[in-house]
Design a protein around this motif. Structure first.
Motif, PDB file in Angstrom:
ATOM      1  N   LYS A   1       5.165   1.883  -6.903  1.00 17.01           N
ATOM      2  CA  LYS A   1       4.495   0.614  -7.482  1.00 17.01           C
ATOM      3  C   LYS A   1       3.436   1.228  -8.073  1.00 17.01           C
ATOM      4  CE  LYS A   1       2.042  -3.295  -5.868  1.00 17.01           C
ATOM      5  NZ  LYS A   1       2.414  -4.293  -6.976  1.00 17.01           N
ATOM      6  N   ARG A   2       3.408   1.236  -9.476  1.00 21.74           N
ATOM      7  CA  ARG A   2       2.255   1.502 -10.208  1.00 21.74           C
ATOM      8  C   ARG A   2       1.400   0.326 -10.955  1.00 21.74           C
ATOM      9  NH1 ARG A   2       4.100   4.205 -14.803  1.00 21.74           N
ATOM     10  NH2 ARG A   2       2.181   5.466 -15.039  1.00 21.74           N
ATOM     11  N   ILE A   3       1.846  -0.585 -10.672  1.00 17.86           N
ATOM     12  CA  ILE A   3       1.076  -2.070 -11.288  1.00 17.86           C
ATOM     13  C   ILE A   3       0.726  -2.667  -9.887  1.00 17.86           C
ATOM     14  CG2 ILE A   3       1.188  -3.849 -12.787  1.00 17.86           C
ATOM     15  CD1 ILE A   3       3.286  -2.513 -14.376  1.00 17.86           C
ATOM     16  N   GLU A   4      -0.565  -2.944  -9.718  1.00 21.54           N
ATOM     17  CA  GLU A   4      -0.898  -3.687  -8.532  1.00 21.54           C
ATOM     18  C   GLU A   4      -1.503  -5.252  -9.335  1.00 21.54           C
ATOM     19  OE1 GLU A   4      -2.431  -5.634  -5.214  1.00 21.54           O
ATOM     20  OE2 GLU A   4      -0.666  -4.258  -5.401  1.00 21.54           O
ATOM     21  N   THR A   5      -0.657  -6.296  -8.862  1.00 22.42           N
ATOM     22  CA  THR A   5      -1.082  -7.544  -9.324  1.00 22.42           C
ATOM     23  C   THR A   5      -2.197  -8.265  -8.603  1.00 22.42           C
ATOM     24  OG1 THR A   5       1.111  -8.498  -8.304  1.00 22.42           O
ATOM     25  CG2 THR A   5       0.921  -7.690 -10.703  1.00 22.42           C
TER      26      THR A   5
ATOM     27  N   PRO B   1      12.650  -3.915 -13.134  1.00 18.42           N
ATOM     28  CA  PRO B   1      13.213  -4.933 -12.011  1.00 18.42           C
ATOM     29  C   PRO B   1      12.452  -4.416 -10.735  1.00 18.42           C
ATOM     30  CG  PRO B   1      15.251  -4.523 -13.215  1.00 18.42           C
ATOM     31  CD  PRO B   1      14.198  -3.510 -13.670  1.00 18.42           C
ATOM     32  N   GLN B   2      12.248  -3.262 -10.691  1.00 18.33           N
ATOM     33  CA  GLN B   2      11.645  -2.813  -9.341  1.00 18.33           C
ATOM     34  C   GLN B   2      10.029  -3.302  -9.372  1.00 18.33           C
ATOM     35  OE1 GLN B   2      12.373   1.128  -7.180  1.00 18.33           O
ATOM     36  NE2 GLN B   2      10.088   1.621  -7.710  1.00 18.33           N
ATOM     37  N   GLU B   3       9.670  -2.756 -10.488  1.00 20.27           N
ATOM     38  CA  GLU B   3       8.040  -3.196 -10.418  1.00 20.27           C
ATOM     39  C   GLU B   3       7.784  -4.471 -10.413  1.00 20.27           C
ATOM     40  OE1 GLU B   3       4.789  -1.872 -10.046  1.00 20.27           O
ATOM     41  OE2 GLU B   3       5.669  -0.237 -11.280  1.00 20.27           O
ATOM     42  N   ARG B   4       8.699  -5.416 -10.940  1.00 18.83           N
ATOM     43  CA  ARG B   4       8.598  -6.654 -11.098  1.00 18.83           C
ATOM     44  C   ARG B   4       8.810  -7.287  -9.657  1.00 18.83           C
ATOM     45  NH1 ARG B   4       8.286  -9.601 -15.712  1.00 18.83           N
ATOM     46  NH2 ARG B   4       8.887  -8.450 -17.483  1.00 18.83           N
TER      47      ARG B   4
ATOM     48  N   TRP C   1      -3.270  -4.538 -12.511  1.00 20.84           N
ATOM     49  CA  TRP C   1      -4.108  -3.191 -12.241  1.00 20.84           C
ATOM     50  C   TRP C   1      -3.011  -2.177 -12.686  1.00 20.84           C
ATOM     51  CZ3 TRP C   1      -8.687  -3.194  -8.713  1.00 20.84           C
ATOM     52  CH2 TRP C   1      -9.128  -4.519  -8.728  1.00 20.84           C
ATOM     53  N   LEU C   2      -3.495  -1.282 -13.669  1.00 20.75           N
ATOM     54  CA  LEU C   2      -2.564  -0.119 -14.214  1.00 20.75           C
ATOM     55  C   LEU C   2      -2.917   0.922 -13.510  1.00 20.75           C
ATOM     56  CD1 LEU C   2      -2.284  -0.821 -17.992  1.00 20.75           C
ATOM     57  CD2 LEU C   2      -0.933  -1.647 -16.187  1.00 20.75           C
ATOM     58  N   LEU C   3      -2.346   1.657 -12.601  1.00 23.21           N
ATOM     59  CA  LEU C   3      -2.784   2.900 -11.843  1.00 23.21           C
ATOM     60  C   LEU C   3      -1.949   4.234 -12.163  1.00 23.21           C
ATOM     61  CD1 LEU C   3      -1.989   1.166  -8.307  1.00 23.21           C
ATOM     62  CD2 LEU C   3      -4.234   1.079  -9.513  1.00 23.21           C
ATOM     63  N   SER C   4      -2.764   5.122 -12.362  1.00 23.81           N
ATOM     64  CA  SER C   4      -2.303   6.589 -12.958  1.00 23.81           C
ATOM     65  C   SER C   4      -2.634   7.613 -11.901  1.00 23.81           C
ATOM     66  CB  SER C   4      -2.869   6.793 -13.940  1.00 23.81           C
ATOM     67  OG  SER C   4      -2.544   7.688 -14.799  1.00 23.81           O
ATOM     68  N   ASP C   5      -2.067   8.616 -11.984  1.00 19.75           N
ATOM     69  CA  ASP C   5      -2.460   9.795 -11.215  1.00 19.75           C
ATOM     70  C   ASP C   5      -2.579   9.367  -9.830  1.00 19.75           C
ATOM     71  OD1 ASP C   5      -2.855  11.196 -13.592  1.00 19.75           O
ATOM     72  OD2 ASP C   5      -5.049  10.660 -13.690  1.00 19.75           O
TER      73      ASP C   5
ATOM     74  N   ALA D   1       0.814  -1.197   0.156  1.00 16.66           N
ATOM     75  CA  ALA D   1      -0.142  -0.210  -0.054  1.00 16.66           C
ATOM     76  C   ALA D   1       0.769   1.326  -0.062  1.00 16.66           C
ATOM     77  CB  ALA D   1      -1.122  -0.026   1.087  1.00 16.66           C
ATOM     78  N   THR D   2       1.849   1.253   0.811  1.00 14.30           N
ATOM     79  CA  THR D   2       2.779   2.408   0.956  1.00 14.30           C
ATOM     80  C   THR D   2       3.557   2.420  -0.469  1.00 14.30           C
ATOM     81  OG1 THR D   2       2.952   2.579   3.363  1.00 14.30           O
ATOM     82  CG2 THR D   2       4.666   3.552   2.263  1.00 14.30           C
TER      83      THR D   2
END
Length: 157
Positions: A19-23, A115-118, A130-134, A11-12
């Motif tokens: 983290k802009r992609i929530e799986t 690598p960080q997002e993965r 889940w692609l998060l924006s703004d 969450a943080t």
């Protein structure tokens, strides 16, 4: 406003924009504003000991510590950010043609699988990105009781 509950430290990580992609194991047709709720419980990560263990790995501590979030100071049981859910495609493992991320054809915004997002997601077969924006972190966490799935958060005026 629609909301989704994430366990810490994820969450943080979302609230910080790291983290802009929530799986998730499930997808959604919902698109639009979304509140990010930090769950109160730590059961999914093995309690405080599990959170401390997760935190000890790079890139988790590389992002969280410099931003002032040691494990014991991560907010729990509160809405901590807002964002916009713009897409929910299957993960790249499910669709091998998508190897490096996604691009919004309308806006050109990109979600790179660096690598960080993965490290911050689970991209195993059958999952959804889940692609998060703004993403906007709230100035102060707002206490709220979370729920499973997407739930309705009554924003207090």
């Amino acid at each position: 406003m629609k909301a989704i509950t994430l366990t810490q430290p994820w969450a943080t990580l979302v609230a910080l924009g790291a983290k802009r992609i929530e799986t998730r194991s499930w997808g959604t047709n919902y698109r639009g504003p979304l509140a990010i709720h930090a769950g109160k419980g730590l059961g999914p990560v093995g309690g405080m000991a599990g959170l401390i263990h997760q935190y000890s790995f790079s890139p988790f501590w590389d992002v969280l510590l410099p931003n002032g979030y040691p494990p014991e100071k991560m907010p729990r049981g509160a809405v901590i950010a807002t964002c916009r859910l713009v897409g929910c495609p299957p993960t790249p493992t499910t669709h091998p043609k998508i190897q490096t991320g996604w691009t919004d054809e309308e806006t050109g915004e990109q979600w790179d699988l660096d690598p960080q997002e993965r490290a911050f997601g689970d991209y195993s077969p059958g999952r959804f990105a889940w692609l998060l924006s703004d993403i906007k972190m709230l100035p102060e966490p707002i206490p709220a009781k979370g729920a499973l799935s997407i739930w309705e958060w009554q924003v207090q005026a």
